[in-house]
Design an enzyme around this catalytic site. Structure first.
Site, mmCIF file in Angstrom:
data_model
loop_
_atom_site.group_PDB
_atom_site.id
_atom_site.type_symbol
_atom_site.label_atom_id
_atom_site.label_comp_id
_atom_site.label_asym_id
_atom_site.label_seq_id
_atom_site.Cartn_x
_atom_site.Cartn_y
_atom_site.Cartn_z
ATOM 1 N N ASP A 1 0.870 -1.165 0.000
ATOM 2 C CA ASP A 1 0.000 0.000 0.000
ATOM 3 C C ASP A 1 0.914 1.225 0.000
ATOM 4 O OD1 ASP A 1 -2.420 1.605 0.491
ATOM 5 O OD2 ASP A 1 -1.512 1.923 2.458
ATOM 6 N N ASP B 1 -1.359 -0.523 6.172
ATOM 7 C CA ASP B 1 -1.369 0.022 7.521
ATOM 8 C C ASP B 1 -2.731 0.490 8.001
ATOM 9 O OD1 ASP B 1 -1.540 2.341 5.858
ATOM 10 O OD2 ASP B 1 -0.816 3.542 7.545
#
Length: 868
Positions: free
Chosen positions: A563, A758
């Site tokens: 990501d 995250d």
């Protein structure tokens, strides 16, 4: 001032959740109960304020004990019901005493399996710990403990019940906590450790540790003090007891060896009588405890275990020696003569092997533990009176909820009032005050340690196979011993043409050797021991595995998907451009603040911080609802207001938005109804280690991709800096699209895909990936979906995870190979398969040590390897 997890002096023993700039008494009456509950969040401490050059004094919390009856502080000691508040089931963890050999675990497991109230049982061989769900309608915890103890012969105690524990010494008094003892309300359980030491479990919400100690000193006959703290390296009582028994066995065995082997004058009967007496002591005192355990296993649990093999082999050897001595006294002589040295040395070597195995196992587990990161003392202060230049150094076991303690200046992570402080952090700036909201034993260090220990509960397919093999090794060795006896008896009769008596006497030592030398422990420990060591090594490098299967999957990673925001880039973005498309700029900013306050996404946090710094106060926005992967919406003055990405809001073609997108910035837009009211351009700083990690992955032959919900320009900018091809990046992705992309990669050429993210938006992709890695760079619960957690905000943990998994799997292969080779070769030597080489019964007793020690010691090299 900055804080970072460490084990150096000045460590904090608390995690911190939110700011309180006031100065309440440390849990005293000046705080209302509601305030204390509000402050008692899921963390351990709260930074109150920076500390000036002067110090302030510590003081005892004066929060009153909730008590009843005459004195107002004490009541008659009646243990609270452990199951109180749970109507149907309760999760229970029991820790057993004694050796952690597979046979012991098997006996305990069978004892639990016979109890209909126990469900979802998980046994931990290394920790000798049972975890299960208990149906309270059928049984209580106390009944289960009594039943298992009766069936297995193993004492146990409950752990992980959420209570605090305090070990105290009552001087000059035995049985101080009898049935008539008066103890403070809040005490849940009392266990006597030895004559004067007691372990007290208490509810820290009801009574603090210092209050408890003070009350005990007031109301018990005799001074009460804290027991010496348990050392991280302290050897358990069971191992010390085994060491004492082994030493005792050597004391009685050495004279037998001297009389049997030394060139002394021949006094066969006299020497034999002395050896008989000494060997009898060894057989009764040292080997005696094996008998009830073996019989209980055979009769109650119907298990043929190592204890039974020890009983059979030592009893036969001792009985054979006694018979030989009786024949010698009568003037006849058996073929093999008297050999009490064999029975005594056999028992001694068995005890020595178990001692070495247990101690090595204990040391390996301690080496892998991270609980040693916490210090043993804290500087307690009274922030209600800053004019007093004093502080109190207290044992961390005496900290109470609401206390404030000082963290000395001692990586850096910038913090300020309200920042979270993880237990074990070191202060590198000015001294700060931290409020305790979680006590040692229930803070982040303990949570991480608990996650590490959970790995040893989980089992891979290889471990299930190993458990089955280990379970059959003991019965198989008994069968092989009988077969060996028959073969050698037949050889003696037919080939060597000996009498039946002589043939059986020569065959018995071979059978005994086979009984003793076989060891299932090496097979059973092959996987758990590597898991214990590797999990500890990973945790010390900031990587927490959440299951054993992760190591197997991570070793074969072929594709890593990152990501972008908060993972490849640092979590804190900065606003570099803002533009308002409305005459009512102040109102637009107020609406944006109101909406961004409801999100912990890095973009929302950055915009909120930017506007608050400009003095913008939030507007009153109602019905605020997060739209996962898109933004946030609410209602202001009867109209829908939204913040989010340009595509969701349909404003991609408007000039202010296009201008910021052309600069490859992350863009946050705000609309009121269908009208654009504000646009913010944000820029993220690439993590320092990101380029190194990506380059290292490529060198390993692992493909790397980037996926993000951000605009294409911002993603391409990051990819260009990292040298990642535009063909393997994905932008403007929703959580579902992230999950689908990971799924497609996994289906193509059977890739093993590791996804690292995250945030909550990444939870679906984390669950979909072969290995989901959550980078814990801020608040959020996405780690629940991850297979592993990076507890430090550093991508280097990805390299540690992959390399450590590969090394761990190689160690498991070595352990299985060694266990198999040892058992096969040892049995062949013991059975006399090699004509000119044989393994005598007395030396076969070292089999456990020879087989288990390499399985424990070789994986320890993981601790000294450099993974960063």
């Amino acid at each position: 001032m900055s804080l970072f997890p460490s084990s150096k002096d000045g460590s904090s023993d608390g995690d911190v959740s939110h700011i309180s700039t006031t100065s309440p008494c440390a849990g005293g009456d000046c705080c209302s109960e509601q305030q204390r509950q509000d402050e008692g969040t899921c963390h351990t401490g709260i930074i109150e304020k920076p500390l000036d050059s002067h110090h302030v004094t510590g003081h005892e919390s004066n929060r009153p004990i909730r008590a009843a009856h005459r004195s107002g502080t004490l009541r008659k000691y009646v243990l609270d019901d452990v199951e109180e508040g749970s109507a149907y089931t309760e999760h229970v963890i029991l820790k057993f005493q004694g050796s952690n050999c597979p046979g012991c675990t098997s006996k305990i497991s069978k004892a639990f399996e016979s109890l209909p109230a126990v469900h979802n049982l998980q046994m931990n061989t290394i920790l000798l710990q049972a975890e299960f769900d208990l149906d309270l309608a059928k049984s209580s915890v106390r009944d289960v403990i009594d039943s298992v103890k009766s069936a297995s012969g193993r004492a146990c105690q409950r752990t992980g019940d959420g209570w605090q524990e305090l070990d105290v010494v009552v001087s000059g008094i035995c049985g101080a906590f009898g049935a008539d003892a008066m103890l403070p309300v809040g005490v849940k359980d009392v266990t006597q450790v030895n004559r004067h030491t007691f372990s007290i479990k208490y509810d820290a919400e009801i009574i603090g540790a210092r209050q408890l100690l003070k009350a005990l000193n007031t109301d018990l006959d005799g001074p009460v003090s804290l027991a010496l703290p348990k050392s991280h390296d302290e050897v358990p009582t069971e191992i010390r007891a085994t060491a004492f028994t082994t030493a005792l066995s050597w004391i009685f065995t050495i004279p037998i060896l001297v009389l049997a082997w030394a060139p002394l004058p021949k006094h066969v009967i006299a020497y034999g009588a002395v050896c008989l007496a000494l060997a009898t002591v060894v057989q009764v005192v040292v080997a005696g405890p094996f008998y009830p355990r073996a019989l209980r296993s055979l009769i109650v649990n119907r298990v043929v275990d190592l204890d039974l093999l020890v009983v059979l082999s030592t009893s036969i050897t001792y009985g054979f020696s006694v018979a030989s001595f009786i024949c010698e006294v009568k003037g006849t002589r058996l073929v093999s003569g008297i050999y009490f040295e064999t029975s005594a040395l056999l028992i001694t070597f068995i005890m020595m092997g178990r001692l070495m195995s247990d101690f090595a196992c204990h040391r390996a587990f301690r080496i892998g533990s991270i609980k040693s990161l916490q210090t043993r003392s804290a500087l307690l202060v009274d922030i209600s009176d800053s004019s007093i230049d004093k502080e109190l150094d207290v044992d961390v076991r005496l900290l109470q909820l609401g206390d404030t303690f000082r963290v000395k200046p001692s990586c850096p992570v910038a913090t300020d009032a309200g920042s979270s402080v993880i237990a074990g952090s070191v202060n590198l700036g000015d001294a700060v005050l931290v409020r305790v909201t979680r006590l040692p034993g229930s803070n982040t260090i303990d949570e991480i340690a608990g996650m590490v220990e959970e790995v040893t509960h989980s089992k891979t397919k290889a471990q299930h196979t190993a458990d089955e093999v280990a379970r059959w090794i003991v019965p198989a060795s008994a069968t092989l011993a009988m077969l060996t006896l028959v073969v050698w008896f037949a050889v003696g009769i037919t080939i060597q043409e000996e009498s039946a008596g002589s043939a059986i006497l020569k065959a018995i030592p071979y059978a005994i050797s086979v009984l003793v030398v076989c060891c299932p422990c090496a097979v059973a420990f092959a996987v758990p021991m590597v898991l214990v060591i590797a999990s500890g090594v990973g945790a010390k490098h900031g990587v927490v595995f959440r299951s054993a299967e992760v190591m197997r999957a991570a070793r074969g990673v072929t594709h890593v998907v990152f990501d972008k925001t908060g993972t490849l880039t640092q979590g804190c973005l900065s606003v570099v451009s803002d533009e308002y498309c409305s005459e009512t700029q102040n109102l637009g900013a107020a609406i944006v603040v109101a909406l961004t306050n409801q999100s912990d996404h890095p973009v929302s946090l950055a915009v909120s911080k930017h506007l608050k710094a400009a003095g913008v106060e939030p507007a009153t926005v109602t019905h605020v609802t997060p739209v996962v992967g898109k933004g946030i919406e609410g209602t202001y003055d009867g109209r829908i207001v939204r913040i989010g990405n340009a595509r969701w809001l349909g404003v991609e073609d408007q000039l202010p938005v296009r201008s910021l997108l052309s600069q490859n910035l992350t863009v946050l837009c705000a609309t009121q109804g269908d009208r654009l009211v504000a646009v913010f351009g944000l820029e993220a700083t690439l993590r320092e280690e990101a380029s190194t990690v990506v380059a290292s992955l490529v060198e390993r032959g692992i493909a790397v991709s980037i996926i993000s919900g951000d605009e294409i320009g911002a993603v391409q900018k990051v990819a260009l800096k990292l040298g990642i091809s535009h063909e393997v990046i994905r932008a403007k992705c929703t959580p579902r699209e992230k999950q689908q992309y990971v799924k497609e990669l996994m289906q193509a050429d059977n890739n093993t895909v590791l996804f690292c993210g995250d945030g909550v938006n990444d939870a679906a992709a984390l669950s979909q990936a072969s290995v989901g890695v959550h980078m814990k760079s801020g608040p959020g619960t996405a780690w629940i979906a991850g297979d592993a957690v990076l507890i430090r905000p550093s991508l280097l943990g990805i390299l540690v995870l992959i390399d450590l998994s590969r090394d761990s799997c190689r160690q498991m292969v070595f352990n299985f190979t060694w266990a198999a080779v040892y058992n096969v070769v040892a049995i062949l030597f013991a059975a006399g398969a090699f004509i000119h080489i044989r393994l005598s019964p007395q030396y076969a007793g070292l089999g456990e040590a020879v087989s288990v020690l390499p399985v424990i010691l070789v994986p320890l090299q993981l601790r000294w390897r450099k993974y960063l």
